[in-house]
Design an enzyme around this catalytic site. Structure first.
Site, PDB file in Angstrom:
ATOM      1  N   HIS A 200     -20.361  59.915  32.982  1.00 61.33           N
ATOM      2  CA  HIS A 200     -20.915  60.266  31.525  1.00 61.33           C
ATOM      3  C   HIS A 200     -21.465  58.796  31.305  1.00 61.33           C
ATOM      4  O   HIS A 200     -21.983  58.539  30.105  1.00 61.33           O
ATOM      5  CB  HIS A 200     -19.829  60.600  30.710  1.00 61.33           C
ATOM      6  CG  HIS A 200     -18.636  59.607  30.520  1.00 61.33           C
ATOM      7  ND1 HIS A 200     -18.706  58.762  29.490  1.00 61.33           N
ATOM      8  CD2 HIS A 200     -17.333  59.564  31.139  1.00 61.33           C
ATOM      9  CE1 HIS A 200     -17.493  58.043  29.551  1.00 61.33           C
ATOM     10  NE2 HIS A 200     -16.722  58.583  30.399  1.00 61.33           N
TER      11      HIS A 200
ATOM     12  N   CYS B  22     -12.479  52.367  23.322  1.00 65.57           N
ATOM     13  CA  CYS B  22     -11.448  53.044  22.942  1.00 65.57           C
ATOM     14  C   CYS B  22     -10.515  52.018  22.408  1.00 65.57           C
ATOM     15  O   CYS B  22      -9.515  52.691  21.637  1.00 65.57           O
ATOM     16  CB  CYS B  22     -10.480  53.437  24.517  1.00 65.57           C
ATOM     17  SG  CYS B  22     -11.228  52.387  25.895  1.00 65.57           S
TER      18      CYS B  22
HETATM   19  N1  PLP Z   1     -13.570  51.316  33.817  1.00 66.35           N
HETATM   20  C1  PLP Z   1     -14.607  50.694  33.214  1.00 66.35           C
HETATM   21  C2  PLP Z   1     -15.131  49.448  33.586  1.00 66.35           C
HETATM   22  C3  PLP Z   1     -14.986  51.425  31.931  1.00 66.35           C
HETATM   23  O1  PLP Z   1     -15.928  50.858  31.276  1.00 66.35           O
HETATM   24  C4  PLP Z   1     -14.520  52.652  31.702  1.00 66.35           C
HETATM   25  C5  PLP Z   1     -15.121  53.498  30.536  1.00 66.35           C
HETATM   26  O2  PLP Z   1     -15.521  52.796  29.452  1.00 66.35           O
HETATM   27  C6  PLP Z   1     -13.409  53.266  32.378  1.00 66.35           C
HETATM   28  C7  PLP Z   1     -12.871  52.608  33.469  1.00 66.35           C
HETATM   29  C8  PLP Z   1     -12.710  54.444  31.920  1.00 66.35           C
HETATM   30  O3  PLP Z   1     -13.596  55.630  32.134  1.00 66.35           O
HETATM   31  P1  PLP Z   1     -13.535  57.041  31.617  1.00 66.35           P
HETATM   32  O4  PLP Z   1     -14.200  57.122  30.108  1.00 66.35           O
HETATM   33  O5  PLP Z   1     -14.189  57.892  32.263  1.00 66.35           O
HETATM   34  O6  PLP Z   1     -12.091  57.325  31.797  1.00 66.35           O
END
Ligand code: PLP
Length: 387
Positions: A196, A327
């Site tokens: 995504h 988040c």
């Molecule tokens: N790792 C990094 C560097 C990210 O930018 C993100 C999401 O922004 C994640 C992990 C987590 O991804 P997901 O939203 O698919 O759980």
């Protein structure tokens, strides 16, 4: 609406939407079923897996589909810890919350020692500092390739080399890198990413495991070669396959990335010059060296302004951006990533992230820069914050 929050999620591309539609209409059966309908769906999932694997330079068997990069990180970290008695994990100070919060959660429950390599104001990791933490008894080392808040690029190939020399497995969080830059994830023991972030849809992530690397499954079941039980999200996986093909096409042309980097720079320049002209202190958080910077991200500190207020003003005026990690938005706490880089709180509180996608136009960045400047001026005047 001008969408400059692409590190959070990107708009699905047309081919991903078509794949989603086709999967709902034609390949809706369970891919684990033995009947014809199930096997047709299985064939589509495996085709998508091959496209995703090709994007990151690994064999299709190396890809485990999960629900998100966060889940892939959980599978990797918990799966490694369950397979060893070693109880130390080495990581960096600017990991995504998916890593940071997982380690904080596991530390007291599993008796983990978490050693964190410091990161300075450029945001770039010093591999020597990290290597010094790779002491005997280290179960795993985790580092991100590109930072989701600043776009700063980490020397992960060097980190992988040093981990290998010390016999420590290395998990590369490539979530912000894959799809934006050419990636060869076969260089790592473990790596994760999320379609995504490159115009796929939400609901699927991927863990890459080096051939022969043993992980204890966290959701036992027959699916995904026994690495992750549960019926696969066929729609999201087919969309991921389509998005991977489209991303591979985009990555074939380095000029496209240069053009987008120039757009980001143009936006940044317009905002910083405009702030200087009206007496607002503003600057870029993290390295501006193109070698250490992803083409699509800028993180700007507006000294002594409140990022949340700015975000709402921008949203009202048609610009989507974010403060800190997506988040974490909704909380008034400044970003732990910026604080870890030693950014002073009055800058961290007033920092916004703007991230472009491969579809962002010059007209959009110009309009967005004007709206950002107008909002900054208004807020600075209202709060009496001027240089
Ligand atoms: N790792 C990094 C560097 C990210 O930018 C993100 C999401 O922004 C994640 C992990 C987590 O991804 P997901 O939203 O698919 O759980």
């Amino acid at each position: 609406m001008i969408y400059l929050d692409n590190n959070s999620t990107t708009r699905p591309c047309e081919s991903a939407i078509e794949a989603l539609d086709a999967s709902a209409r034609r390949w809706w059966a369970n891919p684990s079923s033995a009947h014809r309908a199930g096997q047709d769906a299985r064939a589509q999932v495996e085709l998508a897996r091959a496209h995703v694997a090709a994007l990151v330079g690994v064999k299709p068997r190396g890809i485990t589909f999960t629900a998100s990069a966060t889940e892939a990180i959980n599978l990797a970290v918990r799966g490694v810890l369950d397979a060893t008695d070693e109880r130390a994990v080495v990581t960096t100070a600017t990991e995504h919350g998916a890593v940071r919060e997982l380690l904080a959660h596991l530390a007291p429950r599993r008796g983990l020692t978490v050693r964190v390599a410091p990161i300075g104001p450029t945001g770039v990791l010093d591999p020597d500092g990290l290597e010094a933490l790779l002491l005997p008894g280290t179960a795993l080392c985790i580092a991100h390739w590109a930072n989701n808040e600043t776009g700063v690029v980490q020397p992960v190939a060097e980190v992988a080399r040093r981990c290998r020399a010390r016999g420590v497995p290395f998990l590369c969080d490539a979530t912000q890198w894959v799809g934006k830059m050419p990636a060869d994830l076969s260089a790592f023991d473990l790596a994760c990413f999320s379609p995504h972030k490159f115009h796929g849809v939400k609901g699927v992530g991927a863990l890459v495991t080096r051939p022969g690397f043993g992980l204890v499954p966290q959701m036992p079941g027959a699916q995904e070669l026994g690495r992750r039980g549960g019926t696969e999200s066929v729609p999201a996986i087919l969309a991921a396959g389509a998005a991977a093909l489209a991303a591979a096409e985009f990555l074939r042309d380095p000029d496209a990335r240069d053009r987008l980097a120039r757009q980001r720079d143009r936006f940044e320049r317009a905002v910083l010059d405009g702030c200087a002209a009206c007496g607002v202190r503003a600057r870029v958080n993290g390295s501006t060296d193109p070698a250490h910077r992803l083409w699509n991200t800028t993180n700007l500190a507006f000294h002594a302004l409140e990022a949340e207020a700015l975000l709402l003003m921008l949203s009202e005026r048609g610009v989507c951006a974010s403060a800190g990690a997506a988040c974490a938005s909704g909380s008034l706490e400044p970003s732990p990533v910026l604080l870890a880089m030693g950014i002073e709180p009055a800058d961290a509180h007033g920092s916004l992230r703007f991230s472009l996608s491969r579809d962002t136009t010059t007209e959009e960045v110009d309009r967005a820069a004007g709206i950002v400047l107008a909002s900054v001026r208004l807020l600075a005047r209202a709060t009496g914050t001027r240089a």
